[in-house]
Motif scaffolding. Structure first.
Motif: not given
Length: 102
Positions: A64-87
């Motif tokens: 599990s990864a947790a990130a402090i973000v300014a808004h939901s769109a930024q959070g979605d973007s970070v999570m998308d990038e992490i998933v791509r990186f793991v793949e």
């Protein structure tokens, strides 16, 4: 706090990934894979990350990864990038993904 005060507060994006690693046959092998993968993610994305489940199951990795973000769109973007990186960073297959914005 009023409703408008809550809207301006930072959010915490939480991503939990369950991976299947069929080549892992010992907890030592699993620990090495988890340690490597979490260090890479922590260094690249500056998030808090750790193994959060199935610690005693050889071929199942739950992180599990947790990130402090300014808004939901930024959070979605970070999570998308992490998933791509793991793949791209491991041969383990992502078999489940859970996202939460708090």
């Amino acid at each position: 706090m009023t409703g408008s005060d809550c809207d301006s507060m930072v959010k915490v994006a939480v991503l939990t990934l369950r991976l299947y690693a069929p080549w892992v046959h010992s907890l030592k092998e699993k620990r090495m894979e988890v340690k490597s993968l979490t260090a890479k993610i922590r260094n690249k994305f500056h998030v808090s990350i750790g193994e959060t489940g199935d610690q005693d199951v050889h071929q199942s990795i739950v992180i599990s990864a947790a990130a402090i973000v300014a808004h939901s769109a930024q959070g979605d973007s970070v999570m998308d990038e992490i998933v791509r990186f793991v793949e791209q960073s491991t041969e383990a297959e992502i078999v489940d993904e859970q996202r939460e914005m708090r």
